[in-house]
Design an enzyme around this catalytic site. Structure first.
Site, PDB file in Angstrom:
ATOM      1  N   GLU A   1      37.858  49.248  48.588  1.00  0.00           N
ATOM      2  CA  GLU A   1      36.588  49.799  48.100  1.00  0.00           C
ATOM      3  C   GLU A   1      35.369  49.237  48.829  1.00  0.00           C
ATOM      4  O   GLU A   1      34.388  49.937  49.050  1.00  0.00           O
ATOM      5  CB  GLU A   1      36.429  49.547  46.591  1.00  0.00           C
ATOM      6  CG  GLU A   1      37.385  50.343  45.707  1.00  0.00           C
ATOM      7  CD  GLU A   1      38.710  49.635  45.486  1.00  0.00           C
ATOM      8  OE1 GLU A   1      38.918  48.560  46.072  1.00  0.00           O
ATOM      9  OE2 GLU A   1      39.542  50.165  44.730  1.00  0.00           O
TER      10      GLU A   1
ATOM     11  N   HIS B   1      37.947  49.134  32.578  1.00  0.00           N
ATOM     12  CA  HIS B   1      38.173  50.557  32.832  1.00  0.00           C
ATOM     13  C   HIS B   1      37.381  51.438  31.869  1.00  0.00           C
ATOM     14  O   HIS B   1      37.788  52.553  31.570  1.00  0.00           O
ATOM     15  CB  HIS B   1      39.661  50.898  32.702  1.00  0.00           C
ATOM     16  CG  HIS B   1      40.520  50.409  33.821  1.00  0.00           C
ATOM     17  ND1 HIS B   1      40.711  49.074  34.092  1.00  0.00           N
ATOM     18  CD2 HIS B   1      41.243  51.077  34.755  1.00  0.00           C
ATOM     19  CE1 HIS B   1      41.519  48.942  35.126  1.00  0.00           C
ATOM     20  NE2 HIS B   1      41.862  50.136  35.553  1.00  0.00           N
TER      21      HIS B   1
HETATM   22  C1  TPP Z   1      39.667  47.592  42.530  1.00  0.00           C
HETATM   23  C2  TPP Z   1      40.574  48.597  41.922  1.00  0.00           C
HETATM   24  N1  TPP Z   1      40.802  49.757  42.556  1.00  0.00           N
HETATM   25  C3  TPP Z   1      41.625  50.675  42.014  1.00  0.00           C
HETATM   26  C4  TPP Z   1      42.250  50.432  40.826  1.00  0.00           C
HETATM   27  C5  TPP Z   1      43.145  51.491  40.194  1.00  0.00           C
HETATM   28  N2  TPP Z   1      44.534  51.061  40.366  1.00  0.00           N
HETATM   29  C6  TPP Z   1      45.133  50.283  39.448  1.00  0.00           C
HETATM   30  S1  TPP Z   1      46.622  49.745  39.956  1.00  0.00           S
HETATM   31  C7  TPP Z   1      46.506  50.602  41.407  1.00  0.00           C
HETATM   32  C8  TPP Z   1      47.595  50.520  42.402  1.00  0.00           C
HETATM   33  C9  TPP Z   1      47.943  49.104  42.688  1.00  0.00           C
HETATM   34  O1  TPP Z   1      48.949  49.058  43.622  1.00  0.00           O
HETATM   35  P1  TPP Z   1      49.702  47.717  43.926  1.00  0.00           P
HETATM   36  O2  TPP Z   1      48.722  46.636  44.210  1.00  0.00           O
HETATM   37  O3  TPP Z   1      50.701  48.010  44.981  1.00  0.00           O
HETATM   38  O4  TPP Z   1      50.426  47.332  42.557  1.00  0.00           O
HETATM   39  P2  TPP Z   1      51.564  48.161  41.787  1.00  0.00           P
HETATM   40  O5  TPP Z   1      50.867  49.109  40.883  1.00  0.00           O
HETATM   41  O6  TPP Z   1      52.398  48.844  42.774  1.00  0.00           O
HETATM   42  O7  TPP Z   1      52.288  47.133  40.996  1.00  0.00           O
HETATM   43  C10 TPP Z   1      45.304  51.299  41.470  1.00  0.00           C
HETATM   44  C11 TPP Z   1      44.901  52.176  42.576  1.00  0.00           C
HETATM   45  C12 TPP Z   1      41.968  49.204  40.182  1.00  0.00           C
HETATM   46  N3  TPP Z   1      42.514  48.898  38.990  1.00  0.00           N
HETATM   47  N4  TPP Z   1      41.155  48.300  40.758  1.00  0.00           N
END
Ligand code: TPP
Ligand code: MG
Lengths: 345, 324
Positions: free
Chosen positions: A60, A129
């Site tokens: 971001e 959120h």
């Molecule tokens: C800064 C931020 N950007 C976007 C999100 C929305 N979001 C929550 S989890 C996620 C994916 C995270 O992927 P990863 O780090 O690979 O963890 P996983 O869900 O696969 O365990 C997203 C896009 C968020 N919570 N915080």
């Protein structure tokens, strides 16, 4: 006229503007095949391809800076922030770059950038959120901020935002996505900076925007049966503010209540209140009251979240307080336990 | 390979702890069902499929070692010794939960067991873990910090900045990247220019290690080495655990962005099934399996009863805990 969901109205605006202008494109996390966290861009990757619908890694801080770079070199990016709460990670590019560049270049550059930010609480998503951070951004000159409450306004304002040569923060409340409303079949742009009287009334003005407009309308409906006539002012734009409409309404009613979903301290209501006191001091029949999210991080538990965010009961009680105001009574809120009590002076 | 009697106890422990997480998460999902009266609200990200990572890693930690967790945090919390009843109560929004119901799934922790919090901001735990490592070094303690994060988080600026700071000061941190191939719907092939996230470690002059995240023994062994190094002043390590979430990103995700074939390939590596097979080879009896299973079920039943019987937070709670 056709009856569509708010979410669909946003999508229509995006589609029409992408088709109209080859420099318009979308950027965001999971906006392609997945269609965005809330489904706003569903199907658009298929129609427009990955050049116009650009999926981003979770970066971001830099992707917002990237959007600024693209905007000053001929493109018109529309960035989706998955939840408005995450805009804090992108805020340097907005606050220190996007909104200042034109001024510090002495007018020598344009930054046609749109940031779409889903705000709003009530969904039990917890403190990271659920926030509505628009008032934070009202502090910064150079940014336009719009926060539509209806599908027609959403479509019309988003189109205006995309065609605007300045950075525009477009607030879309998560709680509005699946609400319906009529929108014109033909193109209908809504100008930025123009408020809308959603219900006329002579006793008190309630100034609000986005999802809270519905709450205000419901309260106004209830109060009408008790003989209190509320004027519901939908601000639509928070920057620039339509002070003409605001002042006209308050000089008619003599009373102002502000209603927003963001935090109370230094919120939208504080700015409105200050403007009205500066300009209409002698017209006011009662103090200006603010309704907002209580000054705490938004709690998860349903019983607490419902207390933190504005409710119809709170709106009704506050409007009555405004209408029943007597100059020898003040209401004082305890700094620590936030309980309000009457004080006769 | 045969394990000694002592080792079998360890293996059984691993099995128990992984099963606890699996069943806990299954229970959590059941409470989103309307037929179950929606006892849990909002959304949640379950850990099913990744149990070997949390359990293997935390088995090599002391109680006062720190962890930072993520949005997918129930497994980390349980593996670090969190009380299933208080985690469940938090998810129910009850006052007996770890955050008195104020936090919810993405916003809870317990300093008394070194849990510095799950996190709703992806990548948010990386600099916090770095700060905890700094604090340990400053106070000349011998604790270590484990920082759990996903592949998605590894693309946040915070990942790069944190690894660099941890490296330049040789902070006692083990960075555990749980690479489950997706960040929400985004596959790593679209968001990384390298096949292995572990290779990024070399940019900061630290060791990067690839781990079989479906095998608790591999996770435990490689964590042990990294913990020893960190405790001995040898600085941080990046462990990339290759793993897979068996279910959707959050409760409503239908996984349209991946194939059923890929899912079933990974299901074959189920860390629980692997451990079952292993224990079976070691001669563990059916009764012993049943005993573990019953114990886990009992724990979860107790947790649910506790959460169910607990009161809601009172309205006064809205304004408490904001300041000290
Ligand atoms: C800064 C931020 N950007 C976007 C999100 C929305 N979001 C929550 S989890 C996620 C994916 C995270 O992927 P990863 O780090 O690979 O963890 P996983 O869900 O696969 O365990 C997203 C896009 C968020 N919570 N915080
Ligand atoms: Mg992932």
């Amino acid at each position: 006229m056709k009856n569509v969901f708010y979410l669909k109205a946003i999508q229509e605006a995006l589609i029409e503007e992408i088709e109209r202008d080859p420099s318009v494109f979308l950027m965001g996390e999971d906006i392609g095949e997945y269609g965005g966290c809330f489904g706003v861009t569903r199907g658009m990757l298929k129609t427009f391809g990955s050049k116009r619908v650009v999926d981003l890694p979770m970066s971001e801080t830099s992707f917002m800076g990237m959007a600024v770079g693209a905007a000053i070199t001929g493109l018109r990016p529309i960035v989706e922030i998955m939840f408005m709460d995450f805009i804090t990670l992108s805020s340097d590019a907005i606050i220190n770059h996007a909104i200042k560049l034109r001024y510090i270049f002495g007018g020598g550059v344009k930054v046609p950038l749109v940031i779409r930010a889903p705000s709003g609480a009530g969904k039990r998503y917890g403190s990271s959120h659920s926030q509505s951070l628009e008032s934070l951004f009202m502090n910064f000159p150079g940014l336009k901020i719009v926060a539509p409450s209806t599908p027609a306004d959403a479509k019309g304002l988003l189109k205006s935002a995309i065609r605007d040569d300045n950075p525009v923060l477009f607030i879309e409340n998560k709680g509005l996505y699946w609400t319906k409303g009529n929108i014109p079949e033909s193109e209908c742009l809504i100008p930025i900076g123009v408020a809308n009287i959603r219900r006329e009334g002579c006793d008190v003005t309630i100034a609000t925007y986005s999802r809270m407009v519905d709450l205000a309308l419901e309260a106004a409906q209830d109060l009408a049966t008790e003989g209190i006539h509320v004027e519901v002012l939908d601000l639509r734009s928070l920057a620039p503010l339509d002070t003409d409409t605001l002042f006209n309404s308050v000089s008619k009613t003599g009373r102002l209540v502000t209603l927003e979903e963001g935090y109370l301290p230094t919120g939208v209501g504080a700015e409105l209140s200050s403007l009205v006191v500066e300009h209409l001091f002698s017209r006011l029949k009662s103090p200006i009251y603010r309704i907002a999210c209580e000054a705490v991080p938004i709690p998860y538990s349903p019983v607490l979240e419902d207390l933190a965010i504005p409710s119809k009961d709170k709106v009704i009680a506050t409007i009555k307080k405004s209408c029943n105001f007597q100059s020898n009574t003040i209401y004082v809120r305890n700094k620590w336990n936030h309980q309000e009590h009457r004080m006769d002076i | 390979m045969r394990h000694s009697q002592n080792n079998i106890k360890t293996l059984q422990r691993y099995y128990h702890d992984m099963l606890l997480i699996r069943r806990f998460e299954e229970k959590v999902l059941s409470f989103f069902d309307v037929s179950n009266k929606n006892k849990i609200f909002g959304t949640t990200h379950v850990y099913i499929g990744q149990e070997a990572v949390a359990v293997g890693v935390c088995s090599k930690l002391r109680q006062n070692d720190f962890i930072t967790s993520t949005h997918r945090g129930h497994g980390h919390f349980l593996a670090k010794g969190g009380d299933p009843a208080r985690i469940m109560a938090e998810l129910f929004g009850k006052v007996t939960g770890y955050s008195k119901g104020k936090g919810g799934t993405q916003h809870m922790g317990d300093l008394s067991i070194g849990h510095l919090g799950s996190n709703g901001i992806t990548g948010g735990g990386l600099p916090i873990a770095t700060g905890a490592g700094f604090s340990i070094q400053y106070q000349k303690q011998d604790q270590v910090v484990v920082c759990f994060f996903g592949d998605g988080a590894a693309n946040e600026g915070m990942f790069h900045e944190s690894l660099n700071m941890a490296a330049i000061w040789s902070l006692p941190i083990i960075f555990i990247c749980e690479n489950n191939l997706y960040a929400m719907s985004t596959p790593i092939k679209n968001s990384f220019s390298v096949p292995d996230i572990a290779t990024r470690a070399c940019a900061y002059g630290i060791e990067g290690v690839i781990v079989d995240g479906m095998c608790v023994l591999d996770v435990a062994a490689k964590t042990e080495a990294a913990v020893e190094k960190a405790r001995g002043g040898g600085g941080p390590t990046l462990l990339e655990c290759k793993t897979y979430r068996f279910l959707g990103h959050s409760k409503n995700d239908l996984c349209a962005y991946r194939t059923r074939e890929e899912e079933s390939e990974w299901r074959k590596k189920d860390p629980l099934v692997q451990m079952e097979t292993c224990l079976h080879h070691e001669g563990m009896s059916l009764q012993e399996f049943t005993a573990i299973s019953n114990e886990v079920n009992q724990t979860i039943e107790d947790a649910v009863r506790f959460a169910d019987d607990s009161p809601w937070p009172s309205s006064q709670e809205l304004f408490t805990d904001l300041y000290c």
